[in-house]
Scaffold this motif. Structure first.
Motif, short mmCIF file in Angstrom:
data_model
loop_
_atom_site.label_atom_id
_atom_site.label_comp_id
_atom_site.label_asym_id
_atom_site.label_seq_id
_atom_site.Cartn_x
_atom_site.Cartn_y
_atom_site.Cartn_z
N GLN A 16 -3.75 12.01 3.97
CA GLN A 16 -3.39 11.17 2.58
C GLN A 16 -4.77 12.10 1.19
OE1 GLN A 16 -3.50 6.78 4.75
NE2 GLN A 16 -3.73 6.89 2.56
N ARG A 35 -7.72 11.28 5.52
CA ARG A 35 -8.08 11.77 4.09
C ARG A 35 -8.18 13.84 3.96
NH1 ARG A 35 -6.68 9.18 0.66
NH2 ARG A 35 -8.06 6.71 0.90
N HIS A 95 0.97 11.76 0.24
CA HIS A 95 0.63 11.57 1.19
C HIS A 95 2.07 12.20 2.09
CE1 HIS A 95 -2.73 9.69 -0.48
NE2 HIS A 95 -2.29 7.95 -0.18
N ASN A 152 0.40 -1.18 -0.16
CA ASN A 152 0.23 -0.16 -0.05
C ASN A 152 0.75 1.38 -0.25
OD1 ASN A 152 -2.79 1.63 0.38
ND2 ASN A 152 -2.29 1.76 2.84
N CYS A 153 0.13 2.50 -1.15
CA CYS A 153 1.29 3.31 -1.05
C CYS A 153 1.47 3.97 0.16
CB CYS A 153 0.76 5.21 -1.34
SG CYS A 153 -1.28 4.83 -1.27
N GLU A 191 -7.24 0.84 5.65
CA GLU A 191 -5.62 1.79 5.39
C GLU A 191 -5.58 1.13 6.29
OE1 GLU A 191 -5.77 2.57 2.22
OE2 GLU A 191 -4.08 3.62 2.66
N GLY A 209 -5.26 9.26 -3.43
CA GLY A 209 -5.51 7.91 -3.37
C GLY A 209 -7.19 7.11 -3.30
N THR A 210 -8.13 8.02 -3.48
CA THR A 210 -9.36 6.68 -3.69
C THR A 210 -9.39 7.25 -5.06
OG1 THR A 210 -9.96 8.89 -1.89
CG2 THR A 210 -11.36 7.33 -2.97
C1 2RA Z 1 -5.62 5.15 -0.46
N1 2RA Z 1 -3.75 3.63 -0.17
O1 2RA Z 1 -4.79 6.60 -0.35
C2 2RA Z 1 -5.26 4.13 -0.58
C3 2RA Z 1 -4.98 3.09 -2.23
N2 2RA Z 1 -5.10 3.99 -2.96
O2 2RA Z 1 -7.00 5.35 -0.77
#
Ligand code: 2RA
Length: 329
Positions: free
Chosen positions: A153, A227, A234, A125-126, A202, A157-158
């Motif tokens: 984030q 988010r 991120h 995952n990132c 996540e 990411g979405t």
């Molecule tokens: C996000 N890491 O940032 C997750 C999926 N890319 O939503």
């Protein structure tokens, strides 16, 4: 080298094409693959037009490598079909990451584990990739005991729809909602779905993936994933307790000397990592490095990276580069 890009029309797919070109990845034949609704679309790569094809056609073409960024369900169904046809799959979804017989790879840390037998390889995952990039060299010397990470984030990411919704909101344009709340003026502590333990998926990726990548289950990670209204990049506030005490100058030296890490840390000149600096770069940026004065052997730092590049596309392509360099495909 016949390369398939599954999910070529998505946000990560677009970045993958850009990174493949930048890094001059050795491609003799490129297959751009997407879902039924995108078949026939034309995409450009290296000055040439390519027509998007479907998954069945791509499997039949038997590419050497298929890089997936098409979601977990597509990967669960199609990665085994590519592997059975002799293709090596590098998958950016969470589908295979915690499977015992699948490897979870950040090339700078554990690419040496890869063999010809690995036909489905998982891209972490990132938010995990940038975290372990900074923690791995410190863990090696000072041995982590516990990590507390809060993430900030970006909406990217979405996916594209979420970025478009945020931009619509900022412009006062009514558009399709990708979030239940107005993300452009909010901090949403809800990335992916909630699990029974009150954490989101996540957050549990951050709690589980680092131990597998570092091959050490002796440390624990607890996370809060949020988010925030940035279009890309991120950020993570990290508090890490080590088994052994450390010297702060040595921590800085280790990070400075680690390939893929850039230390940006001079509060006097307001120098610290930010998404606008990390944008469109492959490095992981570390700053605000300081001792946690409230707890022994504990360090605070701030980690920022482009979630679509090192957090997804570039890491996957670096895995592909490693496979080619070691004749594993
Ligand atoms: C996000 N890491 O940032 C997750 C999926 N890319 O939503």
């Amino acid at each position: 080298m016949k390369l398939a890009l599954v999910g070529a029309t998505g946000m990560v797919g677009e970045v993958m094409l850009k990174v493949l070109k930048e890094r001059n990845f050795p491609i003799d034949e490129l297959l751009l693959v997407a879902s039924e609704k995108s078949i026939g679309k034309k995409l450009e790569f290296n000055g040439k037009k390519y027509e998007v094809i479907g998954l069945a056609e791509a499997v039949a073409a038997k590419p050497n490598i298929a890089i997936f960024s098409a979601g977990g369900s597509t990967s669960l169904e199609w990665a085994p079909k590519f592997a059975a046809a002799g293709t090596t799959v590098i998958d950016n979804s969470s589908a295979w990451r915690m499977e015992a017989d699948k490897k979870l790879i950040v090339p700078e840390i554990n690419a040496h584990l890869l063999t010809k037998d690995d036909k489905i390889i998982a891209n972490p995952n990132c938010s995990t990739i940038q975290l372990v990039m900074a923690l791995a060299p410190l863990h090696k010397k000072y041995k982590m005991k516990r990590v507390v990470v809060s993430t900030y984030q970006s909406v990217s990411g979405t996916g594209l729809k979420a970025v478009q919704q945020m931009e619509n909101e900022m412009a006062g344009v009514k558009g399709e909602m990708a979030y239940p709340y107005q993300i452009h003026k909010n901090a949403l502590p809800h990335c992916d779905v909630f699990e029974d333990n009150g954490y989101t998926k996540e957050e549990m990726k951050l709690a589980r993936e680092p131990q597998k990548i570092l091959d050490d289950s002796s440390f624990s990670v607890t996370a809060t994933a949020v988010r925030i209204p940035t279009a890309g990049g991120h950020s993570e506030a990290v508090n890490v307790q080590f088994e052994r005490d450390f010297d702060l100058a040595d921590i800085r030296r280790i990070l400075h000397e680690t390939p893929g890490i850039v230390v940006q840390d001079n509060p006097q000149t307001n120098t610290y990592p930010m998404p606008i600096y990390a944008n469109d770069k492959d490095d992981v940026f570390v700053g605000r490095i300081r001792r946690d004065e409230t707890q022994q052997n504990t360090l605070n730092m701030w980690i920022v990276s482009d979630n679509l590049r090192k957090g997804a596309a570039t890491n996957a392509i670096q895995i592909a580069e490693y496979l080619v360099s070691k004749d594993l495909v």
